[in-house]
Design a protein around this motif. Structure first.
Motif, mmCIF file in Angstrom:
data_model
loop_
_atom_site.group_PDB
_atom_site.id
_atom_site.type_symbol
_atom_site.label_atom_id
_atom_site.label_comp_id
_atom_site.label_asym_id
_atom_site.label_seq_id
_atom_site.Cartn_x
_atom_site.Cartn_y
_atom_site.Cartn_z
ATOM 1 N N ALA A 285 45.999 81.726 79.850
ATOM 2 C CA ALA A 285 46.484 80.418 79.400
ATOM 3 C C ALA A 285 46.926 80.466 77.940
ATOM 4 O O ALA A 285 47.865 79.761 77.541
ATOM 5 N N ALA A 286 46.267 81.307 77.157
ATOM 6 C CA ALA A 286 46.621 81.397 75.730
ATOM 7 C C ALA A 286 47.942 82.128 75.526
ATOM 8 O O ALA A 286 48.733 81.771 74.643
ATOM 9 N N GLN A 287 48.208 83.170 76.333
ATOM 10 C CA GLN A 287 49.444 83.955 76.187
ATOM 11 C C GLN A 287 49.990 84.284 77.582
ATOM 12 O O GLN A 287 49.899 85.425 78.038
ATOM 13 N N PRO A 288 50.529 83.281 78.279
ATOM 14 C CA PRO A 288 50.887 83.464 79.693
ATOM 15 C C PRO A 288 52.092 84.368 79.940
ATOM 16 O O PRO A 288 52.128 85.090 80.940
ATOM 17 N N VAL A 289 53.079 84.348 79.096
ATOM 18 C CA VAL A 289 54.333 85.052 79.381
ATOM 19 C C VAL A 289 54.256 86.525 79.005
ATOM 20 O O VAL A 289 54.611 87.409 79.789
ATOM 21 N N LEU A 290 53.758 86.821 77.812
ATOM 22 C CA LEU A 290 53.783 88.186 77.288
ATOM 23 C C LEU A 290 52.465 88.933 77.435
ATOM 24 O O LEU A 290 52.457 90.160 77.494
ATOM 25 N N GLY A 291 51.357 88.220 77.461
ATOM 26 C CA GLY A 291 50.062 88.870 77.515
ATOM 27 C C GLY A 291 49.603 89.356 76.156
ATOM 28 O O GLY A 291 50.284 89.183 75.139
ATOM 29 N N VAL A 292 48.449 90.014 76.119
ATOM 30 C CA VAL A 292 47.867 90.454 74.853
ATOM 31 C C VAL A 292 48.344 91.846 74.457
ATOM 32 O O VAL A 292 48.039 92.323 73.361
ATOM 33 N N GLY A 293 49.087 92.511 75.343
ATOM 34 C CA GLY A 293 49.553 93.864 75.070
ATOM 35 C C GLY A 293 48.976 94.849 76.073
ATOM 36 O O GLY A 293 47.835 94.690 76.530
ATOM 37 N N PHE A 294 49.754 95.843 76.421
ATOM 38 C CA PHE A 294 49.326 96.829 77.411
ATOM 39 C C PHE A 294 48.051 97.537 76.964
ATOM 40 O O PHE A 294 48.008 98.141 75.893
ATOM 41 N N GLN A 295 46.992 97.381 77.768
ATOM 42 C CA GLN A 295 45.681 97.987 77.520
ATOM 43 C C GLN A 295 45.143 97.626 76.136
ATOM 44 O O GLN A 295 44.528 98.442 75.451
ATOM 45 N N ALA A 296 45.381 96.371 75.743
ATOM 46 C CA ALA A 296 44.960 95.914 74.418
ATOM 47 C C ALA A 296 43.845 94.870 74.489
ATOM 48 O O ALA A 296 43.593 94.184 73.496
ATOM 49 N N PHE A 297 43.187 94.739 75.640
ATOM 50 C CA PHE A 297 42.063 93.803 75.705
ATOM 51 C C PHE A 297 40.734 94.539 75.615
ATOM 52 O O PHE A 297 39.910 94.247 74.755
ATOM 53 N N TRP A 298 40.522 95.526 76.486
ATOM 54 C CA TRP A 298 39.256 96.254 76.488
ATOM 55 C C TRP A 298 39.286 97.322 75.391
ATOM 56 O O TRP A 298 39.352 98.521 75.657
ATOM 57 N N VAL A 299 39.239 96.847 74.170
ATOM 58 C CA VAL A 299 39.304 97.700 72.988
ATOM 59 C C VAL A 299 38.062 97.440 72.150
ATOM 60 O O VAL A 299 37.695 96.279 71.909
ATOM 61 N N GLN A 300 37.419 98.498 71.718
ATOM 62 C CA GLN A 300 36.252 98.332 70.848
ATOM 63 C C GLN A 300 36.666 97.634 69.563
ATOM 64 O O GLN A 300 37.590 98.050 68.872
ATOM 65 N N GLY A 301 35.981 96.550 69.268
ATOM 66 C CA GLY A 301 36.325 95.723 68.120
ATOM 67 C C GLY A 301 36.903 94.380 68.518
ATOM 68 O O GLY A 301 36.874 93.432 67.726
ATOM 69 N N ASN A 302 37.403 94.262 69.743
ATOM 70 C CA ASN A 302 37.892 92.980 70.245
ATOM 71 C C ASN A 302 36.666 92.107 70.556
ATOM 72 O O ASN A 302 35.839 92.477 71.400
ATOM 73 N N PRO A 303 36.521 90.959 69.882
ATOM 74 C CA PRO A 303 35.302 90.150 70.046
ATOM 75 C C PRO A 303 35.006 89.774 71.495
ATOM 76 O O PRO A 303 33.852 89.845 71.931
ATOM 77 N N LEU A 304 36.027 89.366 72.249
ATOM 78 C CA LEU A 304 35.786 88.977 73.637
ATOM 79 C C LEU A 304 35.330 90.161 74.480
ATOM 80 O O LEU A 304 34.423 90.046 75.309
ATOM 81 N N ALA A 305 35.977 91.307 74.289
ATOM 82 C CA ALA A 305 35.573 92.500 75.035
ATOM 83 C C ALA A 305 34.148 92.898 74.681
ATOM 84 O O ALA A 305 33.341 93.230 75.563
ATOM 85 N N GLU A 306 33.813 92.855 73.410
ATOM 86 C CA GLU A 306 32.456 93.199 72.975
ATOM 87 C C GLU A 306 31.434 92.247 73.598
ATOM 88 O O GLU A 306 30.348 92.660 74.026
ATOM 89 N N GLN A 307 31.793 90.975 73.668
ATOM 90 C CA GLN A 307 30.892 89.984 74.265
ATOM 91 C C GLN A 307 30.657 90.268 75.737
ATOM 92 O O GLN A 307 29.519 90.209 76.226
ATOM 93 N N LEU A 308 31.722 90.607 76.475
ATOM 94 C CA LEU A 308 31.585 90.888 77.904
ATOM 95 C C LEU A 308 30.829 92.186 78.145
ATOM 96 O O LEU A 308 30.021 92.282 79.076
ATOM 97 N N TRP A 309 31.081 93.204 77.333
ATOM 98 C CA TRP A 309 30.327 94.452 77.463
ATOM 99 C C TRP A 309 28.828 94.201 77.270
ATOM 100 O O TRP A 309 28.002 94.734 78.005
ATOM 101 N N ALA A 310 28.504 93.394 76.265
ATOM 102 C CA ALA A 310 27.098 93.081 76.012
ATOM 103 C C ALA A 310 26.501 92.276 77.159
ATOM 104 O O ALA A 310 25.361 92.511 77.587
ATOM 105 N N MET A 311 27.282 91.329 77.684
ATOM 106 C CA MET A 311 26.799 90.482 78.767
ATOM 107 C C MET A 311 26.468 91.288 80.021
ATOM 108 O O MET A 311 25.478 91.020 80.713
ATOM 109 N N PHE A 312 27.305 92.305 80.307
ATOM 110 C CA PHE A 312 27.123 93.074 81.535
ATOM 111 C C PHE A 312 26.420 94.410 81.303
ATOM 112 O O PHE A 312 26.349 95.240 82.197
ATOM 113 N N GLY A 313 25.921 94.606 80.087
ATOM 114 C CA GLY A 313 25.137 95.797 79.818
ATOM 115 C C GLY A 313 25.922 97.089 79.848
ATOM 116 O O GLY A 313 25.406 98.135 80.251
ATOM 117 N N ILE A 314 27.184 97.048 79.414
ATOM 118 C CA ILE A 314 28.026 98.250 79.381
ATOM 119 C C ILE A 314 27.827 98.924 78.029
ATOM 120 O O ILE A 314 28.535 98.636 77.046
#
Length: 431
Positions: A285-314
């Motif tokens: 919803a935040a970036q519907p047309v272009l996205g966040v970038g190819f393979q640019a979400f699950w990156v160490q340092g991305n706050p949301l990714a870090e939060q999900l990794w912590a939540m699921f014990g990765i």
């Protein structure tokens, strides 16, 4: 020397025996595929083997490689879109690096499909997958908690995917009675090996998807034996019955869901997928047309990714995704890129199934079963398109061979010579 003929029996004076000859294209393809099949234990050396084999393939006939890339312009456009997404990516250097790697992967996969006949491609896949299966069995590696066998892979899901691929290619070779015993007998052994490794891996998703593939395999065998008009009636009745069964089962959805969860040990959210999807939809919803970038979400340092990794014990903070191909890819490359991917994938799926039903062979059945499995998994996993990844290479090959099949069908419908596609430069053969 015909491309794809890796072993031929030649008469010799005074004695009889096997003489090995080779096609440089087949040898280069095997090097590339072997590198990807063993990329987990080999690491960067596996990627290097893939690049070496692929670049050798492209360099042998560069003019034909360029012609093939022009014909498969949708795949090239998709790869370029992923590269271009570095311009709006939160992590442009990562996106650019992975995007360039994807361009190389797409280019090499197209070159392979346009050099090798489908059966030669399947034989290379069979040999490489069988070697990986034997290596996994010999390794003896299991998870520390005993909850699944690993083999040469880093996770039980990776082992299960490799085992399912081995089962599919072995089934395809066993079906084709035109193949000699020297291919069909080893295929039987590899089929048993793949089934054993799949069970040892204890991956519920892989087991269910492979069961679905086996059912589709039976349906393909049945439809092949029917006349075209009867085939249409049967397919129409199947769709109606499936819809009716779906409506009936919907009344027992809660009971069936709980039964599945009890059997597989999953929680009510299927290992937190609903929570993951909620985050993914916020990102879309935040970036519907272009996205966040190819393979640019699950990156160490991305706050949301870090939060999900912590939540699921990765703890390793890698190897995680949104467990849905369409959702995950839309987050990364937006609605534009994800729609382009879906058009390419579903066209290849339809072409592969049509090819297998109308012209059954080891090659057509292999690609049909593989694409069906990809379709079944795409709703719970991310199955396309990745750099230096074997399943993505097979998917791209299915796209190219599907184009060749459709071209052959159009040629036949116009009453032209049936072998015309093999004679036209720049088109892969489908026989």
């Amino acid at each position: 020397m015909m491309d794809g003929k890796a072993l031929t029996r030649l008469p010799t004076r005074g004695r009889r025996g096997w003489t090995i000859s080779y096609s440089p294209f087949t040898l280069a393809t095997f090097v590339a595929v072997f590198g990807l099949a063993f990329i987990i234990p080999l690491g960067s050396k596996g990627a290097l083997l893939f690049l070496m084999g692929g670049m050798a393939m492209a360099a042998l006939r560069p003019g034909e490689t360029l012609a093939a890339l022009r014909r498969e312009w949708l795949l090239v456009l998709l790869a370029l879109w992923c590269v271009m997404s570095f311009a709006w990516s939160d992590y442009p250097s990562i996106t650019l690096r992975h995007g360039i790697q994807l361009v190389l992967t797409v280019g090499i996969a197209i070159a392979i499909a346009y050099r090798l006949a489908p059966l030669a491609f399947v034989k290379v896949m069979f040999v490489a997958s069988s070697l990986a299966g034997l290596a996994s069995l010999a390794s003896g590696r299991s998870r520390a908690d005993g909850m699944g066998y690993l083999g040469i892979y880093a996770s039980k899901n990776a082992l299960a995917n490799a085992s399912a691929l081995l089962i599919i290619v072995a089934l395809a070779l066993l079906l084709d009675r035109r193949l000699p015993a020297r291919w069909r007998l080893p295929a039987l052994g590899s089929l048993l090996l793949g089934m054993m490794l799949l069970v040892m891996g204890k991956s519920s998703g892989a087991l269910v998807s492979t069961l679905g593939v086996v059912l589709v395999f039976g349906a393909i065998v049945l439809l092949q034996r029917l006349a075209p008009h009867v085939r249409l009636v049967v397919m129409a009745m199947t769709v109606v019955l499936a819809a009716a069964l779906g409506i009936i089962l919907s009344f027992f959805a809660a009971e069936l869901s709980q039964m599945f969860l009890d059997l597989t040990g999953k929680d009510v959210t299927l290992t937190g997928r609903t929570d993951l999807w909620a985050v993914a939809f916020q990102e879309i919803a935040a970036q519907p047309v272009l996205g966040v970038g190819f393979q640019a979400f699950w990156v160490q340092g991305n706050p949301l990714a870090e939060q999900l990794w912590a939540m699921f014990g990765i703890g390793g903070r890698s190897g995680f995704h949104f467990h849905n191909t369409l959702i995950s890819n839309t987050v990364e490359i937006g609605l534009v890129g994800a729609t382009l991917q879906a058009v390419i994938f579903f066209a290849a799926l339809v072409s592969s199934l049509t090819w297998a039903i109308r012209s059954p062979s080891a090659a057509s059945v292999f690609f049909a079963l593989f694409m069906v499995r990809q379709f079944l998994l795409m709703w719970i996993e991310v199955v396309y398109f990745f750099q230096f990844e074997l399943s993505s290479v097979i998917t791209i090959a299915a796209v190219c061979y599907g184009h060749a099949f459709r071209n052959a069908q159009r040629t036949l419908s116009r009453g032209q010579v049936a072998t015309a596609p093999k004679g036209r430069p720049g088109l892969p053969a489908v026989t």
